[in-house]
Design a protein around this motif. Structure first.
Motif, mmCIF file in Angstrom:
data_model
loop_
_atom_site.group_PDB
_atom_site.id
_atom_site.type_symbol
_atom_site.label_atom_id
_atom_site.label_comp_id
_atom_site.label_asym_id
_atom_site.label_seq_id
_atom_site.Cartn_x
_atom_site.Cartn_y
_atom_site.Cartn_z
ATOM 1 N N LEU A 160 0.863 -1.182 0.000
ATOM 2 C CA LEU A 160 0.000 0.000 0.000
ATOM 3 C C LEU A 160 0.895 1.225 0.000
ATOM 4 C CD1 LEU A 160 -0.131 1.502 3.033
ATOM 5 C CD2 LEU A 160 -1.457 -0.528 3.576
ATOM 6 N N ARG A 161 0.367 2.322 -0.556
ATOM 7 C CA ARG A 161 1.172 3.526 -0.699
ATOM 8 C C ARG A 161 0.359 4.738 -0.259
ATOM 9 N NH1 ARG A 161 4.517 0.578 -3.830
ATOM 10 N NH2 ARG A 161 3.461 -0.952 -5.150
ATOM 11 N N PHE A 162 0.955 5.550 0.617
ATOM 12 C CA PHE A 162 0.315 6.785 1.081
ATOM 13 C C PHE A 162 1.053 7.951 0.440
ATOM 14 C CE2 PHE A 162 -0.488 10.328 3.936
ATOM 15 C CZ PHE A 162 -1.858 10.196 4.167
ATOM 16 N N ILE A 163 0.334 8.746 -0.350
ATOM 17 C CA ILE A 163 0.971 9.805 -1.133
ATOM 18 C C ILE A 163 1.319 10.980 -0.213
ATOM 19 C CG2 ILE A 163 0.866 11.193 -3.204
ATOM 20 C CD1 ILE A 163 0.555 8.067 -3.510
ATOM 21 N N VAL A 164 2.608 11.319 -0.186
ATOM 22 C CA VAL A 164 3.137 12.319 0.738
ATOM 23 C C VAL A 164 3.217 13.696 0.102
ATOM 24 C CG1 VAL A 164 5.189 12.982 2.088
ATOM 25 C CG2 VAL A 164 4.465 10.571 1.985
ATOM 26 N N GLU A 165 3.639 13.746 -1.161
ATOM 27 C CA GLU A 165 3.935 15.037 -1.792
ATOM 28 C C GLU A 165 3.729 14.937 -3.297
ATOM 29 O OE1 GLU A 165 7.938 17.727 -2.696
ATOM 30 O OE2 GLU A 165 7.903 16.423 -0.931
ATOM 31 N N GLY A 166 3.202 16.008 -3.888
ATOM 32 C CA GLY A 166 3.081 16.091 -5.334
ATOM 33 C C GLY A 166 1.700 15.740 -5.848
ATOM 34 N N SER A 167 1.541 15.880 -7.156
ATOM 35 C CA SER A 167 0.273 15.563 -7.811
ATOM 36 C C SER A 167 0.553 15.128 -9.244
ATOM 37 C CB SER A 167 -0.670 16.770 -7.806
ATOM 38 O OG SER A 167 -0.108 17.848 -8.525
ATOM 39 N N ARG A 168 -0.436 14.495 -9.833
ATOM 40 C CA ARG A 168 -0.387 14.000 -11.206
ATOM 41 C C ARG A 168 0.630 12.879 -11.421
ATOM 42 N NH1 ARG A 168 -3.285 15.829 -14.870
ATOM 43 N NH2 ARG A 168 -1.812 15.362 -16.579
ATOM 44 N N GLY A 169 1.025 12.251 -10.337
ATOM 45 C CA GLY A 169 1.717 10.985 -10.472
ATOM 46 C C GLY A 169 0.675 9.903 -10.647
#
Length: 374
Positions: A160-169
């Protein structure tokens, strides 16, 4: 007795040369040897006369002889095998984001996503080695830069992955391209093809959580690379493998005015249970100025601070108390059966924490236990 202790110590040093007082997670605890093999009683053990034992002149020789027979004395390690309380090897550890982000960005210069396959800084518990962040959870910070592709592969381990920073990945899972936004949880079930990439203008960073430590004991994990860099996929706006943050925070905030604390347990849309059979996730809200109840569970955690400032007071199973100061994007590990309470030091608003936990496997094995302390 001095002779018995000396013989035991010589055996232990020969059999376990890594045993030291500085690496407590490997140290083998001993208990008194209640059976003293004297020349008078050796012939009466279990009512049988043993020519082997009768020839032993010292206990030193006994320990020396059995080492070559692929047997070991249980009484020398019984307290380690069956301890009086849970005794995780991992220790409380914090990874401040402001310390790791520069190093993570530097890794983007040192190696490309294609070369590394997965450009990740593993969060390694100092009392153990990789892949241990806790005794059962592996965590790492992964970086994708604009225009990059982390090549498609699949593996037995659940992620599982929790998105920490950024967008449009994005992460593409079995043909579903899932766009990433901060706070999203993206799932990669076992043996599902997946790749990562970015269509944004800046870096994308997320916290990986996997059950890799399990496969140190069950060596059945494996991986396979796809023949192309990307697995064929199409954009998906509604997937059971993407869990956005906004609905989670909405649930946490339902009783925000009357309750200073709330916890949300992530569930799989496919079966309404934990996110996997091994690890799962939870989110917590702590209002400004509030301190949560002291709770301990037979569950370990890798916490990530989505938003806010405060500290967590953690007491290990051995009774050692530590305070972990945290703020947005920091990560910290909590061993199982540690007493935990969180305090939000803000003057207004709330702090929000996300955590990877090993609750599914603990519950399925019938080992779950929870206590509230004063």
């Amino acid at each position: 007795m001095r002779r018995i202790v000396r013989g035991h110590d010589q055996y232990m040093l020969k059999r376990y040369p890594f045993t030291t007082t500085t690496h407590h997670h490997h140290q083998l605890k001993t208990q008194p040897n209640k059976t003293q093999f004297t020349m008078a009683n050796r012939a009466n053990v279990s009512g049988a006369k043993s020519s082997t034992l009768s020839t032993l002149s010292t206990e030193d020789q006994f320990y020396t002889d059995i080492a070559s027979k692929n047997v070991e004395p249980l009484w020398t390690v019984l307290n380690k095998m069956v301890p009086p309380k849970p005794n995780p090897s991992s220790v409380v550890t914090a990874w401040p984001y402001e310390d790791l982000r520069p190093v993570l960005m530097q890794s983007g210069i040192v190696v490309s996503a294609e070369e590394a396959e997965r450009r990740v800084l593993m969060l390694v518990n100092p009392a153990m080695q990789a892949p241990y962040t806790t005794d059962t959870i592996y965590a790492g910070l992964q970086l994708i830069l604009p225009g990059e592709t982390a090549p498609a592969h699949r593996h037995v381990a659940f992620a599982l992955r929790f998105i920490v920073e950024g967008s449009r990945g994005f992460t593409a899972v079995e043909g579903q391209k899932l766009m990433m936004e901060r706070g999203d949880v993206i799932l990669t079930p076992s043996w599902h093809w997946h790749d990562h990439g970015s269509k944004g203008d800046g870096p994308i960073v997320w916290l990986d959580g996997l059950d890799l430590p399990v496969y140190r004991f069950l060596p059945v994990n494996s991986a396979e690379n796809y023949e192309e860099a990307r697995y064929p996929s199409e954009l998906s706006d509604n997937s059971n493998w993407k869990l956005p943050w906004a609905p989670v925070q909405a649930v946490l905030d339902e009783n925000k005015e009357t309750e200073t604390y709330a916890r949300y347990d992530y569930k799989s849309g496919e079966h309404g249970k934990h996110l996997s059979k091994t690890i799962s996730g939870q989110a917590e809200r702590i209002n400004a100025g509030a301190t949560t109840k002291k709770v301990r569970e037979t569950v370990s955690f890798v916490y990530h601070v989505y938003e806010g400032e405060g500290y967590s007071t953690i007491v290990s199973p051995e009774g050692k108390e530590e305070r972990v100061q945290w703020k947005g994007k920091d990560t910290f590990a909590v061993p199982a059966w540690s007493t935990i309470s969180h305090t939000c030091t803000q003057e207004c608003g709330s702090a929000y924490l996300f955590a990877v936990n090993d609750r599914p496997m603990v519950e399925s094995l019938g080992l779950y236990k929870r206590q509230e302390l004063k």
